[in-house]
Write a protein that holds these residues in place. Sequence first.
Motif, PDB file in Angstrom:
ATOM      1  N   ALA A  12      -3.455  -6.741  15.578  1.00 20.29           N
ATOM      2  CA  ALA A  12      -3.781  -6.171  14.263  1.00 20.29           C
ATOM      3  C   ALA A  12      -5.227  -6.475  13.926  1.00 20.29           C
ATOM      4  N   VAL A  13      -5.814  -5.611  13.115  1.00 20.59           N
ATOM      5  CA  VAL A  13      -7.180  -5.804  12.620  1.00 20.59           C
ATOM      6  C   VAL A  13      -7.097  -5.898  11.100  1.00 20.59           C
ATOM      7  N   VAL A  14      -7.602  -7.004  10.537  1.00 22.12           N
ATOM      8  CA  VAL A  14      -7.508  -7.229   9.095  1.00 22.12           C
ATOM      9  C   VAL A  14      -8.902  -7.405   8.503  1.00 22.12           C
ATOM     10  N   PRO A  15      -9.426  -6.372   7.831  1.00 22.09           N
ATOM     11  CA  PRO A  15     -10.684  -6.555   7.096  1.00 22.09           C
ATOM     12  C   PRO A  15     -10.416  -7.382   5.842  1.00 22.09           C
ATOM     13  N   ILE A  16     -11.336  -8.299   5.535  1.00 19.16           N
ATOM     14  CA  ILE A  16     -11.204  -9.173   4.369  1.00 19.16           C
ATOM     15  C   ILE A  16     -12.491  -9.094   3.564  1.00 19.16           C
ATOM     16  N   GLY A  17     -12.369  -8.969   2.257  1.00 17.71           N
ATOM     17  CA  GLY A  17     -13.578  -8.890   1.453  1.00 17.71           C
ATOM     18  C   GLY A  17     -13.307  -9.085  -0.023  1.00 17.71           C
ATOM     19  N   VAL A  18     -14.384  -9.029  -0.788  1.00 24.42           N
ATOM     20  CA  VAL A  18     -14.283  -9.076  -2.251  1.00 24.42           C
ATOM     21  C   VAL A  18     -13.945  -7.661  -2.726  1.00 24.42           C
ATOM     22  N   PRO A  19     -12.827  -7.468  -3.410  1.00 19.91           N
ATOM     23  CA  PRO A  19     -12.451  -6.114  -3.852  1.00 19.91           C
ATOM     24  C   PRO A  19     -13.510  -5.511  -4.764  1.00 19.91           C
ATOM     25  N   SER A  20     -13.789  -4.219  -4.552  1.00 26.00           N
ATOM     26  CA  SER A  20     -14.779  -3.541  -5.385  1.00 26.00           C
ATOM     27  C   SER A  20     -14.142  -2.788  -6.541  1.00 26.00           C
ATOM     28  N   GLY A  21     -12.833  -2.775  -6.604  1.00 29.11           N
ATOM     29  CA  GLY A  21     -12.133  -2.087  -7.685  1.00 29.11           C
ATOM     30  C   GLY A  21     -10.809  -2.756  -7.958  1.00 29.11           C
ATOM     31  N   GLU A  22     -10.019  -2.140  -8.804  1.00 25.58           N
ATOM     32  CA  GLU A  22      -8.726  -2.678  -9.197  1.00 25.58           C
ATOM     33  C   GLU A  22      -7.644  -2.022  -8.362  1.00 25.58           C
ATOM     34  N   THR A  23      -6.864  -2.825  -7.652  1.00 24.48           N
ATOM     35  CA  THR A  23      -5.746  -2.323  -6.868  1.00 24.48           C
ATOM     36  C   THR A  23      -4.487  -3.012  -7.345  1.00 24.48           C
ATOM     37  N   GLN A  24      -3.468  -2.231  -7.660  1.00 27.95           N
ATOM     38  CA  GLN A  24      -2.228  -2.788  -8.176  1.00 27.95           C
ATOM     39  C   GLN A  24      -1.195  -2.923  -7.053  1.00 27.95           C
TER      40      GLN A  24
END
Length: 211
Positions: free
Chosen positions: A184-196
Amino acid sequence: MKKVILMLAAALTVAACCNKQEPVQADPAETVMQNILSRKSVRQYTGDTIPGATLEKLLRAAQAAPSGRDWRPWSFVVVTPDQDLESIFGDNFNMRMYKQAGAIVILCADTVHMGPTREDPDGPEVAQVNPLWRDDLGAATENLLLAVEAYGLGACWTACYPYADRMDPIRAALGLPATVVPYAVVPIGVPSGETQPKDKWDASRVHYHRW
């Protein structure tokens, strides 16, 4: 008069002390449940880097996953967007996510275990096919995602295995051994928007005593 004022002040002090509330202790079970239920797939990031210390904590969580026979077939390759991502991932439709992320974790599994057999635990190490590597890597991936959520970051589980067009570029670019599969490939980062998060609870999927 002065005596009355002093008595009132003393009374107010006592009342304030009596009304002082102890800090509410968080319920560990509720904290865990909220973290699980808050997990979501985040697909847009700010591009901010992930501190190395945070990455290590996330990977520690991944490696705390259960593992069949405790073989722990997992390995993790961490890449960053400043690398040549096209050479690693090929023509992958998730490339936009990868380029926005602060780090990308490629979870890999060794499909062959070197060690003594169950029948001869004190014997020599021999090569044994691991039939449970998919289960182990799935557990490690979920642990990683939950840890990401706990640290206020975002991530998305993007499939690699069993798609040859996704696995082959990674194998070649990263020099994976022949028995190692990019799972699996998992990108990780600081979210740029709101995800519910999605409410996936479905009572009809639960059966008691029998189907």
